[in-house]
Motif scaffolding. Structure first.
Motif, short mmCIF file in Angstrom:
data_model
loop_
_atom_site.label_atom_id
_atom_site.label_comp_id
_atom_site.label_asym_id
_atom_site.label_seq_id
_atom_site.Cartn_x
_atom_site.Cartn_y
_atom_site.Cartn_z
N GLU A 103 0.84 -1.19 0.00
CA GLU A 103 0.00 0.00 0.00
C GLU A 103 0.88 1.25 0.00
O GLU A 103 1.80 1.38 0.80
N LEU A 104 0.60 2.16 -0.93
CA LEU A 104 1.37 3.39 -1.05
C LEU A 104 0.68 4.58 -0.39
O LEU A 104 1.33 5.42 0.22
N LEU A 105 -0.64 4.65 -0.54
CA LEU A 105 -1.40 5.80 -0.09
C LEU A 105 -2.86 5.40 0.06
O LEU A 105 -3.38 4.65 -0.76
N SER A 106 -3.50 5.91 1.10
CA SER A 106 -4.91 5.66 1.32
C SER A 106 -5.60 7.01 1.58
O SER A 106 -5.13 7.80 2.39
N ILE A 107 -6.71 7.25 0.87
CA ILE A 107 -7.44 8.51 1.00
C ILE A 107 -8.90 8.20 1.30
O ILE A 107 -9.54 7.44 0.56
N ARG A 108 -9.43 8.75 2.39
CA ARG A 108 -10.88 8.68 2.69
C ARG A 108 -11.52 9.90 2.09
O ARG A 108 -11.00 11.01 2.21
N LEU A 109 -12.68 9.72 1.43
CA LEU A 109 -13.26 10.84 0.70
C LEU A 109 -14.77 10.74 0.58
O LEU A 109 -15.38 9.73 0.90
N SER A 110 -15.35 11.82 0.10
CA SER A 110 -16.74 11.84 -0.38
C SER A 110 -16.70 12.52 -1.74
O SER A 110 -15.73 13.20 -2.08
N ILE A 111 -17.77 12.35 -2.51
CA ILE A 111 -17.77 12.89 -3.87
C ILE A 111 -18.88 13.91 -4.05
O ILE A 111 -19.94 13.80 -3.43
N PHE A 112 -18.61 14.91 -4.88
CA PHE A 112 -19.58 15.95 -5.20
C PHE A 112 -19.64 16.12 -6.71
O PHE A 112 -18.61 16.27 -7.36
N TYR A 113 -20.85 16.05 -7.26
CA TYR A 113 -21.08 16.34 -8.68
C TYR A 113 -21.85 17.64 -8.77
O TYR A 113 -22.89 17.79 -8.11
N PRO A 114 -21.42 18.61 -9.58
CA PRO A 114 -22.17 19.86 -9.72
C PRO A 114 -23.48 19.65 -10.47
O PRO A 114 -23.65 18.64 -11.16
N SER B 116 0.86 13.28 -7.95
CA SER B 116 1.66 13.51 -9.15
C SER B 116 2.66 12.37 -9.33
O SER B 116 2.85 11.86 -10.44
N PHE B 117 3.28 11.96 -8.24
CA PHE B 117 4.27 10.89 -8.29
C PHE B 117 3.62 9.55 -8.64
O PHE B 117 4.07 8.84 -9.54
N TYR B 118 2.52 9.17 -7.96
CA TYR B 118 1.90 7.86 -8.17
C TYR B 118 1.20 7.75 -9.52
O TYR B 118 1.17 6.69 -10.11
N PHE B 119 0.60 8.83 -10.00
CA PHE B 119 -0.06 8.80 -11.30
C PHE B 119 0.91 9.11 -12.44
O PHE B 119 0.58 8.89 -13.59
N ARG C 76 -3.46 8.95 4.43
CA ARG C 76 -2.30 8.46 5.18
C ARG C 76 -1.37 7.71 4.25
O ARG C 76 -1.79 7.12 3.27
N VAL C 77 -0.12 7.77 4.60
CA VAL C 77 0.93 7.03 3.92
C VAL C 77 1.39 5.97 4.91
O VAL C 77 1.83 6.32 6.01
N PRO C 78 1.26 4.69 4.58
CA PRO C 78 1.67 3.64 5.53
C PRO C 78 3.16 3.75 5.85
O PRO C 78 3.96 4.12 5.00
N GLU C 79 3.46 3.42 7.08
CA GLU C 79 4.87 3.41 7.50
C GLU C 79 5.56 2.20 6.88
O GLU C 79 4.99 1.13 6.79
N VAL C 80 6.78 2.40 6.46
CA VAL C 80 7.56 1.34 5.86
C VAL C 80 8.29 0.57 6.95
O VAL C 80 8.98 1.18 7.77
N ALA C 81 8.09 -0.75 6.98
CA ALA C 81 8.77 -1.57 7.99
C ALA C 81 10.23 -1.78 7.57
O ALA C 81 10.53 -1.98 6.40
#
Length: 155
Positions: free
Chosen positions: A70-81, A107-110, A149-154
Protein backbone atom coordinates in the motif's frame (compact mmCIF):
# COMPACT_ATOMS: atom_id res chain seq x y z
CA UNK A 1 -2.01 2.49 -13.80
CA UNK A 2 -4.93 0.12 -13.39
CA UNK A 3 -8.16 1.21 -11.69
CA UNK A 4 -10.60 -1.21 -10.09
CA UNK A 5 -13.22 -1.21 -7.34
CA UNK A 6 -13.71 -2.94 -4.04
CA UNK A 7 -15.16 -6.45 -4.11
CA UNK A 8 -18.90 -5.64 -4.12
CA UNK A 9 -19.10 -2.05 -5.36
CA UNK A 10 -22.20 0.07 -5.70
CA UNK A 11 -23.19 1.44 -9.09
CA UNK A 12 -21.87 4.87 -7.95
CA UNK A 13 -18.45 3.40 -7.19
CA UNK A 14 -18.25 1.56 -10.53
CA UNK A 15 -19.20 4.80 -12.27
CA UNK A 16 -16.45 6.76 -10.49
CA UNK A 17 -13.92 4.06 -11.47
CA UNK A 18 -14.86 4.49 -15.12
CA UNK A 19 -14.67 8.30 -14.86
CA UNK A 20 -11.22 8.14 -13.25
CA UNK A 21 -9.98 5.65 -15.85
CA UNK A 22 -11.16 7.94 -18.64
CA UNK A 23 -9.70 11.04 -16.98
CA UNK A 24 -6.29 9.42 -16.35
CA UNK A 25 -6.14 7.53 -19.67
CA UNK A 26 -5.69 4.18 -18.00
CA UNK A 27 -7.38 0.80 -17.80
CA UNK A 28 -10.43 -0.06 -15.70
CA UNK A 29 -10.80 -3.67 -14.56
CA UNK A 30 -14.13 -5.10 -13.45
CA UNK A 31 -13.01 -6.92 -10.34
CA UNK A 32 -15.70 -9.52 -9.71
CA UNK A 33 -14.42 -12.10 -7.25
CA UNK A 34 -10.72 -11.46 -7.91
CA UNK A 35 -8.49 -10.98 -4.92
CA UNK A 36 -6.10 -8.05 -4.71
CA UNK A 37 -3.13 -10.24 -5.71
CA UNK A 38 -4.98 -11.28 -8.88
CA UNK A 39 -5.78 -7.66 -9.71
CA UNK A 40 -2.16 -6.63 -9.21
CA UNK A 41 -1.00 -9.46 -11.49
CA UNK A 42 -3.19 -7.91 -14.25
CA UNK A 43 -1.57 -4.48 -13.84
CA UNK A 44 1.40 -4.83 -16.24
CA UNK A 45 3.95 -3.71 -13.64
CA UNK A 46 2.17 -0.46 -12.78
CA UNK A 47 0.42 0.93 -9.73
CA UNK A 48 -3.14 -0.09 -8.92
CA UNK A 49 -5.90 2.21 -7.63
CA UNK A 50 -8.76 0.54 -5.74
CA UNK A 51 -11.88 2.67 -5.24
CA UNK A 52 -13.61 1.57 -2.04
CA UNK A 53 -17.29 1.75 -1.12
CA UNK A 54 -18.84 3.34 1.97
CA UNK A 55 -22.62 3.10 2.44
CA UNK A 56 -23.28 2.80 -1.30
CA UNK A 57 -21.00 5.61 -2.45
CA UNK A 58 -17.29 5.90 -3.22
CA UNK A 59 -15.53 6.28 0.12
CA UNK A 60 -11.83 5.68 -0.40
CA UNK A 61 -8.95 5.53 -2.84
CA UNK A 62 -6.18 3.05 -2.08
CA UNK A 63 -2.99 3.01 -4.13
CA UNK A 64 -0.85 -0.14 -4.35
CA UNK A 65 2.48 -0.68 -6.04
CA UNK A 66 3.22 -3.56 -8.43
CA UNK A 67 4.26 -5.75 -5.47
CA UNK A 68 0.99 -5.20 -3.56
CA UNK A 69 2.38 -2.79 -0.96
CA UNK A 70 0.00 0.00 0.00
CA UNK A 71 1.37 3.39 -1.05
CA UNK A 72 -1.40 5.80 -0.09
CA UNK A 73 -4.91 5.66 1.32
CA UNK A 74 -7.44 8.51 1.00
CA UNK A 75 -10.88 8.68 2.69
CA UNK A 76 -13.26 10.84 0.70
CA UNK A 77 -16.74 11.84 -0.38
CA UNK A 78 -17.77 12.89 -3.87
CA UNK A 79 -19.58 15.95 -5.20
CA UNK A 80 -21.08 16.34 -8.68
CA UNK A 81 -22.17 19.86 -9.72
CA UNK A 82 -25.67 20.53 -11.05
CA UNK A 83 -25.96 19.64 -14.72
CA UNK A 84 -23.03 17.24 -14.44
CA UNK A 85 -22.37 15.21 -17.58
CA UNK A 86 -19.20 13.24 -18.16
CA UNK A 87 -17.90 12.22 -21.55
CA UNK A 88 -14.93 10.22 -22.76
CA UNK A 89 -11.74 12.27 -22.30
CA UNK A 90 -9.10 9.68 -23.19
CA UNK A 91 -7.52 11.68 -25.99
CA UNK A 92 -5.88 14.27 -23.72
CA UNK A 93 -3.27 13.98 -21.00
CA UNK A 94 -4.16 15.56 -17.64
CA UNK A 95 -2.00 17.84 -15.54
CA UNK A 96 -2.06 18.36 -11.80
CA UNK A 97 -2.02 21.74 -10.09
CA UNK A 98 -1.22 22.04 -6.41
CA UNK A 99 1.91 22.06 -4.34
CA UNK A 100 0.41 20.37 -1.29
CA UNK A 101 1.74 17.13 0.18
CA UNK A 102 -1.23 15.24 -1.28
CA UNK A 103 -0.73 16.89 -4.69
CA UNK A 104 2.93 15.90 -4.77
CA UNK A 105 2.11 12.27 -3.86
CA UNK A 106 -0.62 12.02 -6.51
CA UNK A 107 1.66 13.51 -9.15
CA UNK A 108 4.27 10.89 -8.29
CA UNK A 109 1.90 7.86 -8.17
CA UNK A 110 -0.06 8.80 -11.30
CA UNK A 111 3.00 10.07 -13.17
CA UNK A 112 1.19 13.33 -13.94
CA UNK A 113 3.19 16.52 -14.42
CA UNK A 114 2.47 19.48 -12.14
CA UNK A 115 1.66 22.74 -13.96
CA UNK A 116 -0.77 25.63 -13.73
CA UNK A 117 -4.18 24.74 -15.19
CA UNK A 118 -4.49 27.87 -17.34
CA UNK A 119 -5.33 26.81 -20.89
CA UNK A 120 -5.01 23.08 -20.10
CA UNK A 121 -8.04 20.97 -21.07
CA UNK A 122 -7.81 18.28 -18.35
CA UNK A 123 -6.61 19.39 -14.94
CA UNK A 124 -6.79 18.22 -11.33
CA UNK A 125 -6.56 21.01 -8.77
CA UNK A 126 -5.36 19.43 -5.53
CA UNK A 127 -5.34 20.79 -2.01
CA UNK A 128 -5.06 18.75 1.15
CA UNK A 129 -8.85 18.78 1.63
CA UNK A 130 -10.09 18.33 -1.96
CA UNK A 131 -9.33 17.26 -5.52
CA UNK A 132 -11.20 19.09 -8.26
CA UNK A 133 -11.34 17.44 -11.69
CA UNK A 134 -11.64 20.14 -14.35
CA UNK A 135 -12.24 20.02 -18.07
CA UNK A 136 -11.63 23.26 -20.01
CA UNK A 137 -12.02 25.21 -16.76
CA UNK A 138 -15.37 23.63 -15.80
CA UNK A 139 -15.76 21.41 -12.75
CA UNK A 140 -16.53 17.79 -13.67
CA UNK A 141 -16.55 16.49 -10.09
CA UNK A 142 -14.81 17.05 -6.77
CA UNK A 143 -13.46 14.52 -4.29
CA UNK A 144 -13.65 15.95 -0.77
CA UNK A 145 -10.71 14.51 1.17
CA UNK A 146 -11.60 13.58 4.75
CA UNK A 147 -8.18 12.19 5.55
CA UNK A 148 -5.21 10.50 3.96
CA UNK A 149 -2.30 8.46 5.18
CA UNK A 150 0.93 7.03 3.92
CA UNK A 151 1.67 3.64 5.53
CA UNK A 152 4.87 3.41 7.50
CA UNK A 153 7.56 1.34 5.86
CA UNK A 154 8.77 -1.57 7.99
CA UNK A 155 12.54 -1.99 8.27
Amino acid sequence: MLITSSRKPSANTRTLCKYLASFFNCAYLTRGKMGLADVISCSDDSNVLVVGDYHGSPGSLMFYDKDGAELLSIRLSIFYPDGYKFSNLKSMEPVLMGDSELGNMLSFYFGIPQYECDGIAKCIRVEDDRMEFLYSGSLLFRLNVKSYRVPEVAD
